[in-house]
Write an enzyme that holds these catalytic residues in place. Structure first.
Site, PDB file in Angstrom:
ATOM      1  N   HIS A 123       0.952  -1.389  -0.135  1.00  0.00           N
ATOM      2  CA  HIS A 123       0.011  -0.188   0.088  1.00  0.00           C
ATOM      3  C   HIS A 123       0.982   1.163   0.215  1.00  0.00           C
ATOM      4  O   HIS A 123       2.049   1.255   0.200  1.00  0.00           O
ATOM      5  CB  HIS A 123      -0.944   0.277   1.204  1.00  0.00           C
ATOM      6  CG  HIS A 123      -0.403  -0.466   2.381  1.00  0.00           C
ATOM      7  ND1 HIS A 123       0.558  -0.107   3.076  1.00  0.00           N
ATOM      8  CD2 HIS A 123      -0.869  -1.893   3.010  1.00  0.00           C
ATOM      9  CE1 HIS A 123       0.902  -0.950   4.240  1.00  0.00           C
ATOM     10  NE2 HIS A 123      -0.075  -1.953   4.082  1.00  0.00           N
ATOM     11  N   HIS A 166       4.648  -7.278   1.565  1.00  0.00           N
ATOM     12  CA  HIS A 166       4.622  -7.867   2.898  1.00  0.00           C
ATOM     13  C   HIS A 166       3.394  -8.995   3.230  1.00  0.00           C
ATOM     14  O   HIS A 166       2.258  -8.811   2.577  1.00  0.00           O
ATOM     15  CB  HIS A 166       4.858  -6.957   4.106  1.00  0.00           C
ATOM     16  CG  HIS A 166       3.439  -5.829   4.071  1.00  0.00           C
ATOM     17  ND1 HIS A 166       3.577  -4.654   3.324  1.00  0.00           N
ATOM     18  CD2 HIS A 166       2.550  -6.034   4.797  1.00  0.00           C
ATOM     19  CE1 HIS A 166       2.703  -3.928   3.738  1.00  0.00           C
ATOM     20  NE2 HIS A 166       2.063  -4.761   4.801  1.00  0.00           N
ATOM     21  N   GLU A 189      -8.031   0.364   4.858  1.00  0.00           N
ATOM     22  CA  GLU A 189      -7.742  -1.177   4.866  1.00  0.00           C
ATOM     23  C   GLU A 189      -8.433  -1.801   3.722  1.00  0.00           C
ATOM     24  O   GLU A 189      -8.002  -3.125   3.323  1.00  0.00           O
ATOM     25  CB  GLU A 189      -8.087  -1.689   6.317  1.00  0.00           C
ATOM     26  CG  GLU A 189      -7.771  -3.322   6.532  1.00  0.00           C
ATOM     27  CD  GLU A 189      -6.226  -3.460   6.590  1.00  0.00           C
ATOM     28  OE1 GLU A 189      -5.378  -2.614   6.555  1.00  0.00           O
ATOM     29  OE2 GLU A 189      -5.769  -4.435   6.461  1.00  0.00           O
TER      30      GLU A 189
HETATM   31 MN    MN Z   1      -0.135  -3.910   5.103  1.00  0.00          MN
END
Ligand code: MN
Ligand code: MN
Length: 408
Positions: A123, A166, A189
């Site tokens: 992100h 990740h 999110e």
């Molecule tokens: Mn993350």
């Protein structure tokens, strides 16, 4: 005794003590009705009410006389936030959409069951984390082709720079729960770059060309909706997941905050973690503060940026001074987010009967605070005396050394 009754009776007992009287049935009944009355001002509260919320916010119901003017809302509970349920766990967020004042920082609480995987992703915001419970395995690869695989437990941190891909996976025996902090209040999110989403939206022949395999090799990639957080077997020992021959990242993406020796005071502790000790964490600095019952995080402010808080344990009240005669007091419980706009003076008092533990988080490469006490201790005494008309006892009590937590 219920939590609600306990909190009401604390205020009632304080009132009764102040009046030099005993705790009578009448005063208890009055407090349980939660009338906003103090010092002959206010009135009864005959209309609708929500007793549990009133009990959690005594300083909103009867503010200190020093409160004045308007401030933005500086509190939001994760327990008032929507939860997204997945097969691998759950997640919820407090962003600028929930806590409007927090333009620079967003928070997420995430639970991964044992084996549960937060899908491989990246992100635009940097991601800082504090592990609240259990154990997790985290992985990442940076732009230099250096890799990172580590196991983290309660009190450990991680930091993934912007754009660095990740993953996170819950380990035995019961997975993990952690706080994520993003250095952008508008972070969402539900709006990250997911590996499966990327593959689903790339033509199969392009994928085949990219990986040098027949398109059939990638025909079974799951839909992103099934993968965001998904169950998987609990991985084996950390050593088995290390990539043989890979070069590790130059600055570790994890940090053992609890291994840092705390600043120890008689009634509290503070651990400060910024890029001076956790070098990878270039945009997030933090302090983990513990305050014993009745004691207080001293009057102070921060000369660099806003403060975002997460309350881990206990209960507290925070007074915030906003200049121009404005000040407001907020009450906090575990799982609350608090916020202090840049440079505003504040204190945090433990109002419960257990140790208060909370995080101060800053979008900065360093932690900095200005102590009111230290400022005055290092200012010519006659100037302080002339300014405040204080006595010698006050001047002698000033401390040149900072004490982040002061006793009851
Ligand atoms: Mn993350
Ligand atoms: Mn502070």
């Amino acid at each position: 005794m219920s939590i609600v009754t306990d909190k009401i009776s604390r205020r009632t007992m304080l009132a009764a003590t102040a009046a030099g009287g005993l705790l009578t049935t009448a005063t208890l009944a009055q407090a349980q009705k939660s009338d906003p009355i103090a010092n002959g001002r206010g009135g009864t509260n005959p209309g609708p009410m929500n007793p549990s919320r009133i009990a959690q916010n005594p300083d909103l119901m009867v503010p200190p006389n020093t409160d004045a003017g308007s401030l933005p809302n500086l509190r939001f509970s994760f327990d008032d936030a929507h939860i997204r349920l997945s097969a691998g766990g759950w997640t919820r967020q407090v962003t600028a959409r929930e806590l409007g004042v927090s333009k620079d920082i967003a928070g997420v609480i995430m639970r991964l069951n044992a084996g549960g995987v937060r899908e491989l992703h990246w992100h635009k915001a940097a991601e800082w984390a504090y592990v609240l419970y259990g154990k997790a395995r985290i992985t990442a690869v940076d732009a230099n082709g250096h890799n990172f695989v580590d196991d983290v437990g309660a009190g450990d941190l991680w930091y993934f720079p912007p754009g660095i891909p990740h993953s996170i996976q819950g380990l035995d025996p019961d997975g993990t729960e952690f706080l994520l902090v993003f250095d952008d209040g508008d972070f969402d999110e539900d709006n990250t770059f997911l590996l499966s989403d990327f593959l689903k939206h790339t033509p199969p022949e392009v994928l085949a060309k990219n990986f040098g395999v027949p398109a059939s090799s990638l025909a079974n990639v799951p839909d992103p909706s099934a993968l965001y957080m998904f169950p998987a077997p609990v991985p084996g020992p950390l050593g088995a997941d290390k990539i043989a021959g890979a070069v590790e990242v130059l600055q570790s993406f994890s940090h053992r905050m609890m291994a840092q020796a705390p600043i120890k005071m008689k009634h509290g502790t503070a651990r400060i973690t910024d890029s001076s000790v956790f070098q990878a964490s270039k945009t997030i600095a933090a302090a983990l503060v513990e305050v014993e019952p009745g004691a207080m995080r001293e009057l102070h402010w921060h000369p660099n940026t806003n403060e975002w808080q997460y309350y881990i344990q206990g209960q507290a009240r925070m007074g915030v001074f906003a200049a121009s005669g404005a000040a407001r007091t907020f009450d906090f419980q575990a799982n609350d987010v608090g916020y202090v706009p840049f440079a505003m003076g504040h204190y945090i008092e433990n109002t419960g009967n257990t140790t208060l533990r909370y995080l101060e988080v800053f979008k900065s490469d360093h932690f900095a605070d200005v102590s009111l006490n230290q400022w005055l201790a290092l200012t010519p005494p006659e100037l302080v005396r002339a300014s405040l008309r204080v006595d010698s006892q006050f001047l002698h009590a000033l401390r040149r050394e900072k004490s982040p937590v002061v006793p009851a």
